[in-house]
Design an enzyme around this catalytic site. Structure first.
Site, PDB file in Angstrom:
ATOM      1  N   HIS A 101       0.871  -1.170   0.000  1.00 12.91           N
ATOM      2  CA  HIS A 101       0.000   0.000   0.000  1.00 12.91           C
ATOM      3  C   HIS A 101       0.915   1.229   0.000  1.00 12.91           C
ATOM      4  O   HIS A 101       2.038   1.174   0.519  1.00 12.91           O
ATOM      5  CB  HIS A 101      -0.866   0.082   1.262  1.00 12.91           C
ATOM      6  CG  HIS A 101      -1.760  -1.097   1.496  1.00 12.91           C
ATOM      7  ND1 HIS A 101      -1.311  -2.270   2.052  1.00 12.91           N
ATOM      8  CD2 HIS A 101      -3.085  -1.260   1.273  1.00 12.91           C
ATOM      9  CE1 HIS A 101      -2.316  -3.121   2.163  1.00 12.91           C
ATOM     10  NE2 HIS A 101      -3.412  -2.535   1.695  1.00 12.91           N
ATOM     11  N   ASP A 104       2.314   2.064   3.322  1.00 11.78           N
ATOM     12  CA  ASP A 104       3.282   1.117   3.880  1.00 11.78           C
ATOM     13  C   ASP A 104       4.703   1.592   3.630  1.00 11.78           C
ATOM     14  O   ASP A 104       5.571   1.448   4.485  1.00 11.78           O
ATOM     15  CB  ASP A 104       3.154  -0.271   3.226  1.00 11.78           C
ATOM     16  CG  ASP A 104       1.806  -0.907   3.410  1.00 11.78           C
ATOM     17  OD1 ASP A 104       1.179  -0.670   4.454  1.00 11.78           O
ATOM     18  OD2 ASP A 104       1.373  -1.653   2.503  1.00 11.78           O
TER      19      ASP A 104
END
Length: 439
Positions: A101, A104
């Site tokens: 993501h 992240d």
């Protein structure tokens, strides 16, 4: 350079008789099944979030994970350390892909402009590591569920400013996925759903979600991104009722809004469980509709009613999953991404390695059993024989659309003494067990 996994060797295949916990027992990447190697069949991927950013928190306790790469005060230094740890682990496990993501890999700034700048810096850092290895990006996605701005949803929010913000966020996420050579881009509607219809305009929300997806399709074409768009179904959590409930629901949505030619499914095992289905059911449904794109490999705990995201170790499930994937002629641009996390009590870095070995071995074993089942056509021949009545006589006429109710009534009046044949479920389950135990 070994920095975060110093005492862990490169994990190699030693065979089923090995007692070495730091070795593969079934996953032999270069072993061929048909025209492809195990590595080509399985296309393993590491999940950046659970592996690098998971702290081991739960609703009742603080994080337990020991992660040296998180011991940095500056968020950007921490982000760079996570990149270093990620590629060290990928190389030691011989995993060819990773997924992330946007949030992240880089921290969110005080403004969207600053957030995008942070992403650009870390993407350049990741590119350096990718250039020095054969590791590739399987897919990217956007975290459009964690920040408080998404309290009422993202693309389905009641607030148009939120819709605009998530469009900008996904635009950037598609761009960096493209820049890193991503094979796919995933849409997971973490908060695309509702808690109560008392305050929800469902039609507007679904219409807006479709508009949003069409905008993404249009922008991908504009910039030349040719990766496969994937939607990941999930029935609940965090919202009570999510619009991407299961494969069949998503397929119906895509057909209604004429988006079905642009999207395939990223199917997660534990999400299938939450929807009241088996993992095989969701894979089979997607394959049947021609939309099986990629897989998030994990498993749930049957005694718990939430998304536990455990590493997959159930050979029965991995066999039936690989059976569907092989019948799909593979995952093509997709792969098997371990969207799985170590248990809260497994807090040492080496536990990550043990977990990935267990999951990779489970799917490798499942692959070999499924390949043998299909090679022998044991189940296929039984199913063909079971539906043989539709290949001749009145059944053939039904399939070919040559009869209606009148003709079928006439036939039934002359053939009303029906004889059924057993489905032999238990026999087939015994055969499946025999293959699992003997292959």
């Amino acid at each position: 350079m070994t920095k975060y996994f110093k005492d862990i060797p490169v994990i190699s295949y030693e065979g089923k008789d090995s007692k070495n916990p730091l070795a593969f027992k079934y996953y032999n990447p270069k072993e061929k099944l048909g025209s492809q190697t195990m590595e080509e069949h399985l296309r393993f991927s590491m999940s950046y979030w659970h592996t690098l950013t998971g702290a081991g928190t739960d609703p009742f306790g603080a994080g337990t994970m020991i992660r040296e790469w998180d011991h940095f005060a500056d968020p950007m230094d921490k982000a760079k350390a996570r990149v270093e740890a990620a590629f060290e682990l990928l190389k030691k496990l011989n995993i060819p892909f990773f997924c992330f993501h946007d949030r992240d890999i880089a921290p969110e700034g005080s403004t969207l402009r600053q957030t995008n700048k942070n992403l650009d810096i870390i993407v350049e850092y990741i590119k350096q590591f990718m250039n020095d290895t054969d590791i590739q990006l399987l897919w990217g996605t956007a975290n459009a569920f964690g920040h408080p701005r998404y309290v009422h949803g993202a693309a389905t929010s009641c607030n148009a400013d939120v819709f605009a913000y998530v469009a900008a966020q996904v635009k950037k996420a598609i761009e960096i996925t493209y820049e890193l050579g991503g094979k796919n881009y995933v849409f997971w509607g973490g908060r695309e759903g509702y808690e109560t219809l008392l305050n929800t305009n469902m039609k507007l929300e679904l219409d807006n979600f479709a508009r949003f997806l069409q905008m993404a399709v249009d922008y991908a074409k504009e910039i030349g991104f040719k990766g496969q768009f994937l939607i990941e179904p999930k029935p609940k959590e965090p919202t009570k009722h999510q619009y991407d409930f299961d494969v069949a629901t998503v397929f119906g949505f895509l057909k209604k809004y004429e988006l079905d030619s642009y999207f395939k499914m990223n199917i997660e095992a534990n999400h299938a469980t939450l929807a009241g289905h088996t993992f095989q059911h969701e894979l089979h449904t997607a394959r049947m509709y021609g939309i099986l794109g990629s897989v998030d490999a994990n498993q749930g705990d049957p005694l718990l009613g939430w998304d536990t995201d455990q590493f997959p170790t159930n050979i029965y499930d991995t066999t039936l999953a690989m059976y569907e994937i092989l019948k799909n002629d593979g995952l093509h641009q997709g792969g098997l991404n371990f969207d799985a996390k170590v248990r809260r009590g497994s807090f040492e870095p080496i536990d990550l390695v043990y977990s990935y070995i267990a999951g990779m071995d489970a799917f490798a074993r499942g692959l070999k059993v499924a390949y043998k089942l299909l090679e022998d056509k044991t189940i296929e021949n039984f199913i063909d024989k079971r539906y043989q009545s539709y290949t001749e006589g009145i059944g053939k006429s039904i399939v070919e659309g040559k009869v209606g109710f009148k003709e079928l009534e006439e036939y039934a009046l002359q053939n009303d003494q029906i004889i059924n044949v057993s489905g032999r479920q238990e026999m087939l389950e015994g055969i499946l067990n025999q293959y699992i135990l003997e292959v």
